[in-house]
Design a protein around this motif. Structure first.
Motif, mmCIF file in Angstrom:
data_model
loop_
_atom_site.group_PDB
_atom_site.id
_atom_site.type_symbol
_atom_site.label_atom_id
_atom_site.label_comp_id
_atom_site.label_asym_id
_atom_site.label_seq_id
_atom_site.Cartn_x
_atom_site.Cartn_y
_atom_site.Cartn_z
ATOM 1 N N ILE A 142 118.352 -9.746 70.236
ATOM 2 C CA ILE A 142 117.685 -10.043 71.501
ATOM 3 C C ILE A 142 118.148 -9.069 72.575
ATOM 4 O O ILE A 142 119.281 -9.152 73.044
ATOM 5 C CB ILE A 142 117.985 -11.492 71.927
ATOM 6 N N ASP A 156 117.991 -7.515 76.374
ATOM 7 C CA ASP A 156 117.603 -7.884 77.729
ATOM 8 C C ASP A 156 118.547 -7.170 78.685
ATOM 9 O O ASP A 156 119.565 -6.627 78.271
ATOM 10 C CB ASP A 156 117.654 -9.396 77.948
ATOM 11 N N THR A 157 118.196 -7.193 79.954
ATOM 12 C CA THR A 157 119.047 -6.539 80.953
ATOM 13 C C THR A 157 120.294 -7.361 81.221
ATOM 14 O O THR A 157 121.323 -6.824 81.623
ATOM 15 C CB THR A 157 118.270 -6.323 82.262
ATOM 16 N N SER A 158 120.223 -8.666 80.989
ATOM 17 C CA SER A 158 121.367 -9.561 81.151
ATOM 18 C C SER A 158 121.108 -10.802 80.315
ATOM 19 O O SER A 158 119.979 -11.295 80.263
ATOM 20 C CB SER A 158 121.532 -9.939 82.628
ATOM 21 N N ILE A 159 122.152 -11.299 79.649
ATOM 22 C CA ILE A 159 121.999 -12.495 78.825
ATOM 23 C C ILE A 159 123.080 -13.487 79.239
ATOM 24 O O ILE A 159 124.269 -13.219 79.076
ATOM 25 C CB ILE A 159 122.090 -12.164 77.325
ATOM 26 N N ARG A 179 121.014 -18.724 78.248
ATOM 27 C CA ARG A 179 120.051 -18.010 77.394
ATOM 28 C C ARG A 179 120.533 -17.983 75.957
ATOM 29 O O ARG A 179 119.755 -18.186 75.023
ATOM 30 C CB ARG A 179 119.856 -16.583 77.936
ATOM 31 N N GLU A 217 118.481 -19.511 72.781
ATOM 32 C CA GLU A 217 118.144 -18.694 71.604
ATOM 33 C C GLU A 217 118.739 -19.295 70.336
ATOM 34 O O GLU A 217 118.088 -19.304 69.288
ATOM 35 C CB GLU A 217 118.639 -17.254 71.796
ATOM 36 N N ILE A 274 111.357 -2.968 78.528
ATOM 37 C CA ILE A 274 111.965 -4.003 77.696
ATOM 38 C C ILE A 274 111.034 -4.466 76.579
ATOM 39 O O ILE A 274 111.480 -4.761 75.474
ATOM 40 C CB ILE A 274 112.479 -5.182 78.562
ATOM 41 N N ARG A 316 111.915 -4.411 72.631
ATOM 42 C CA ARG A 316 111.813 -5.586 71.758
ATOM 43 C C ARG A 316 110.998 -5.278 70.506
ATOM 44 O O ARG A 316 111.364 -5.690 69.399
ATOM 45 C CB ARG A 316 111.194 -6.755 72.520
#
Length: 173
Positions: A16, A18-21, A25, A29, A101, A105
């Motif tokens: 996964i 992303d710019t921040s997790i 989150r 997930e 993004i 993905r």
């Protein structure tokens, strides 16, 4: 990047980007992943802030899942996952320019599919992770064969052709 890898089958179950997790989150997930794949016996991770957050601690209690954190500065306690992360970074992330993004993905999903279905692993008897998982699931659901003999049966698979299995003595001292 959040990677979730099965230690037994070597499958990448989730990748996964992303710019921040956040911890929330990660919990979301993992919940989706458990609905798809079933509940794990234990989750092992490093001590990243998103993995030690109150959201994760609460999620573990709610889900009744044991979480084990490796010792700080000891990545070999989670060696296969560290190796997987390094391989993904070296082979793919460092070599790819992502437009956005969504593009990231899509390309990461393709890389994971290739990793799971096309790359044999020596630790899995030279099967792909997906092939090994299928074989494992089939072996678990199939009833054990009944043998009339009391002789021991071979458990380990034979070494594939072309693989040198000769042992070399090593001098100690």
């Amino acid at each position: 990047m959040l990677n979730v890898v099965d230690d037994v089958t070597r499958e990448c179950l989730a990748a996964i980007p992303d710019t921040s997790i956040s911890g929330r989150r990660v919990a979301r997930e993992l919940t989706v992943l458990i609905e798809r794949r079933g509940r794990p016996g234990m989750i092992v991770s490093d001590n990243g802030t998103e993995l030690t957050s109150n959201a994760i601690l609460r999620w573990c209690v709610e889900q009744k899942i044991e979480w084990h954190y490796i010792a700080p500065g000891k990545p070999m306690q989670n060696g296969f996952v560290e190796s997987f992360n390094g391989r993904m970074r070296d082979e793919f992330l460092n070599e790819t320019l992502f437009r956005n993004i969504a593009h990231a993905r899509d390309l990461i999903a393709e890389w994971v599919t290739d990793y799971n279905t096309e790359r044999p692993h020596s630790a899995l008897g030279y099967q792909t992770p997906a092939g090994f998982a299928l074989h494992l699931a089939t072996a678990i659901t199939r009833p054990a064969a009944q043998h009339d003999s009391s002789a021991r049966r071979v458990i380990a698979q034979h070494t594939p052709k072309g693989v040198n299995d000769q042992r070399t003595p090593v001098a100690a001292g």
